[in-house]
Design an enzyme around this catalytic site. Structure first.
Site, short mmCIF file in Angstrom:
data_model
loop_
_atom_site.label_atom_id
_atom_site.label_comp_id
_atom_site.label_asym_id
_atom_site.label_seq_id
_atom_site.Cartn_x
_atom_site.Cartn_y
_atom_site.Cartn_z
N HIS A 287 3.50 6.50 -6.93
CA HIS A 287 2.71 7.47 -7.23
C HIS A 287 3.59 8.64 -7.60
CE1 HIS A 287 -1.31 9.83 -7.40
NE2 HIS A 287 -0.70 9.90 -8.58
N HIS B 182 1.63 4.65 -2.98
CA HIS B 182 1.71 6.02 -2.88
C HIS B 182 3.25 6.43 -3.29
CE1 HIS B 182 -1.67 6.84 -0.62
NE2 HIS B 182 -1.82 6.22 0.52
N HIS C 161 0.81 -1.17 0.04
CA HIS C 161 0.14 -0.11 0.02
C HIS C 161 1.06 1.41 -0.11
CE1 HIS C 161 -3.60 2.42 1.27
NE2 HIS C 161 -2.68 3.23 1.65
N GLU C 162 1.95 1.36 0.89
CA GLU C 162 2.62 2.58 1.01
C GLU C 162 3.66 2.64 -0.23
OE1 GLU C 162 1.91 4.78 2.99
OE2 GLU C 162 0.64 3.19 4.38
#
Length: 650
Positions: free
Chosen positions: A449, A446, A442-443
């Site tokens: 991105h 980010h 998940h991290e």
């Protein structure tokens, strides 16, 4: 090309350096304002780069305060907050700057590229949301509110960290740790001064979760649960102050409430859209959640209470899927998982990672340079293990943003990935739960991105400028792959034997993915509805608890005990950026689920959609509205049913 500066933060001189930097910035602004013919190139771009430089300077302090918290970092960080807040508020309220941006937008629109247009659009919106067009008395009041809010948020966070670190529960009877995984017992075990072996459990996440999940003594579980849900009672007063100030600020800016103010810069159109979205998910999930709870109740010898659910969920999971989390952990050694995640990203996006030998803020932290198509692109810093000096949770924090300077030279991006995984020692590897693996993915979603952006304007590069209710889209998209068999086979290897996780164990893990998922959905919807409704009018004192209780009548199928003061630890909305925006997790999950299934259906590594996702979503960062980028990627609107499908909700 500007490469990466060393990580450093001189606490002794920080405040003086900050004040000096800010004074210098004010002088630059005054000089820029004297120009008769203001353009994007001679006015907006220098301002953008000036703010980026300040970000480079300030971020190491905020990072240190979060990961190596000490009295010294607290003191310097607390002193710096009013300085930085006053400065940013002054800038965002400067009518001269606002008018200059408006004039440039009017005069140059035809000649600017879409990145530059987006910078102007977002800046003008920010000026208006900061009250740049209002009278001086109102501006002064808004500035006071902003400074006070930043101080209160910091205090909220510090109270939570202090309360977490202040608590420990000592177990002397071996019977009370029977059934706990050996690695958890080892982590908790210590020899007392009298030579006896004891076990210490704390409110640090790995320790707390371990006992709540496996701890056989129900009264100890309740004691830990009580300690966890009653942390930082002094935050109740801070919540009242924060809510009151947010309401005042919203009214001064001509919004009815803080929820309206918050939505002005998000994808969701209005309050009704958000509440309808959340209520629809709730209505679709509640029937299945009740069935899940009935099933859970059948294996408990007594009526279930809040401190029982993690324990009996684990029992039921073992019973239903013969799945024992502990069996999996040797296959998820921290560095193996990180390395395997890199292999996956290399296959999906043609990006590679090379470790960098650099002295960082802690011996457990490490860094990698990132290459895309063999070109150096960015640097990522990892700090993944729990310790007392680190605040709880997991996050990505951007440091540098991809951009070009006034000479057209390229600046490379960088970011921090922070988690709280089980700590390693000389005798114990850091072995993750599968949930931890999902968190890391998940991290990292980010992170890529931010760092893979090809945008040249730093204010809309990477995660900058992305609507808050879309910012979780790339993180959730990537985390979904942590359950994919093809992906698991790349990194799930036994840390001692190097054996790949067997197919039957992968199969069990995949089948268990949506275990009690409707109950999990209800919990997230409870947080989202509480946060959003809390900001639709002014709630104070007991009214805050009454609102939460009213929402729980529908969302909490097991009534929490009256001592549970969840709100006092809800850092996302009182010490993070999620106020009136916690719904964003679910809003973005619709986008992520829809994209994920498209990539899966195309075979993952040969997926045209994955390739297009790189060039459309990751490369373009915040340079266009996510509404437009998503439509460009999928050639249609997002399908909300895919979110229910992802969660196994019929």
């Amino acid at each position: 090309m500007r490469k990466f500066p060393p990580f450093q933060c001189n606490l002794d001189t920080f405040i003086n350096d900050l004040e000096s930097t800010i004074q210098n910035n004010y002088q630059i602004i005054e000089t820029l304002l004297t120009q008769k013919q203001k353009t994007f190139a001679n006015f907006v771009k220098p301002l953008e780069l000036m703010e980026e430089e300040l970000e480079h300077f300030f971020t190491p302090l905020s990072h240190l305060n979060a990961v190596n918290n000490s009295q010294e970092t607290q003191k310097v960080y607390t002193e710096s907050l009013p300085i930085i807040t006053e400065y940013s508020t002054k800038l965002s309220q400067d009518l001269r700057l606002y008018n200059a941006f408006k004039a440039i937008q009017k005069n140059e629109t035809a000649t600017l590229n879409f990145e530059q247009k987006r910078v102007l659009e977002l800046n003008i919106q920010n000026f208006e949301l900061s009250g740049a067009h209002l009278d001086d008395t109102t501006k002064e009041k808004l500035q006071e509110i902003n400074i006070k809010l930043s101080e209160l948020s910091n205090k909220f966070s510090q109270n939570l960290l202090d309360a977490t670190n202040a608590y420990e529960y000592i177990i002397t009877d071996k019977k009370d740790v029977e059934g706990l995984p050996e690695s958890e017992k080892e982590a908790a075990k210590f020899t007392d001064n009298d030579g006896s072996v004891k076990y210490k459990f704390t409110l640090q996440m790995p320790s707390y979760i371990a006992y709540m999940t496996y701890g056989p003594n129900r009264s100890i579980r309740e004691e830990l649960y009580r300690a966890y849900t009653t942390r930082a009672p002094q935050n109740a007063k801070i919540i009242d102050e924060i809510l009151s100030l947010r309401q005042q600020m919203s009214k001064l800016l001509s919004f009815e409430n803080y929820a309206q103010y918050s939505l002005a810069s998000k994808m969701a159109k209005d309050e009704k859209s958000v509440l309808n979205f959340l209520e629809t998910l709730l209505d679709n999930s509640i029937k299945q959640a009740k069935k899940e709870l009935q099933l859970l109740q059948t294996i408990a010898p007594h009526p279930l209470e809040s401190h029982d659910t993690a324990f009996y969920s684990e029992v039921l999971k073992k019973e239903q899927y013969a799945l024992d989390e502990e069996e999996y952990r040797p296959y998820f050694e921290q560095r193996n998982v990180v390395s395997g995640m890199f292999t996956f990203l290399e296959k999906l996006f043609d990006i590679t990672f090379k470790e960098v030998n650099e002295k960082l803020w802690h011996e457990k932290a490490y860094a990698y340079d990132v290459y895309e198509s063999n070109t150096l692109k960015a640097r990522v810093y990892f700090d993944l293990e729990a310790r007392e000096s680190k605040r709880g949770g997991a996050w990505m924090h951007n440091w540098h943003s991809h951009a070009t300077n006034l000479k057209g030279e390229e600046q490379l991006a960088s970011a921090f990935v922070v988690c709280n995984f089980p700590p390693s020692s000389d005798t114990q590897a850091s072995l993750l739960r599968h949930d931890d693996v999902v968190t890391l993915f998940h991290e990292m979603g980010h992170t890529i991105h931010h760092i893979l952006s090809t945008v040249n304007e730093n204010e809309v590069s990477g995660v900058n400028g992305v609507e808050w209710d879309a910012v979780e889209y790339p993180s959730q998209f990537l985390e979904n792959f942590a359950y994919e068999p093809k992906v698991l086979q790349l990194f799930a290897k036994h840390y001692k034997t190097n054996e790949v996780l067997p197919n039957h164990m992968i199969d069990k893990l995949v089948r268990s993915k949506n275990f009690l998922s409707a109950l999990g959905m209800l919990r997230q919807l409870e947080f989202s509805l509480f946060d959003f409704k809390l900001h639709t009018q002014l709630y104070q004192g007991q009214e805050v608890q009454n609102l939460l209780d009213s929402i729980r009548k529908k969302t909490a199928l097991i009534k929490p005990p009256s001592y549970n003061k969840f709100q006092n630890g809800f850092a996302h909305i009182f010490a993070g950026g999620y106020a009136a925006g916690y719904y964003s997790y679910k809003w973005a999950e619709v986008l992520s689920a829809d994209t994920f299934y498209q990539v899966i259906d195309e075979g993952i590594f040969n997926s045209q959609t994955a390739n297009k996702y790189l060039t459309t979503i990751l490369h373009k960062g915040g340079s266009q509205s996510m509404q437009d980028l998503y439509k460009e990627l999928m050639q249609r609107q997002a399908d909300p049913k895919q979110l229910l499908r992802l969660n196994g909700i019929l």
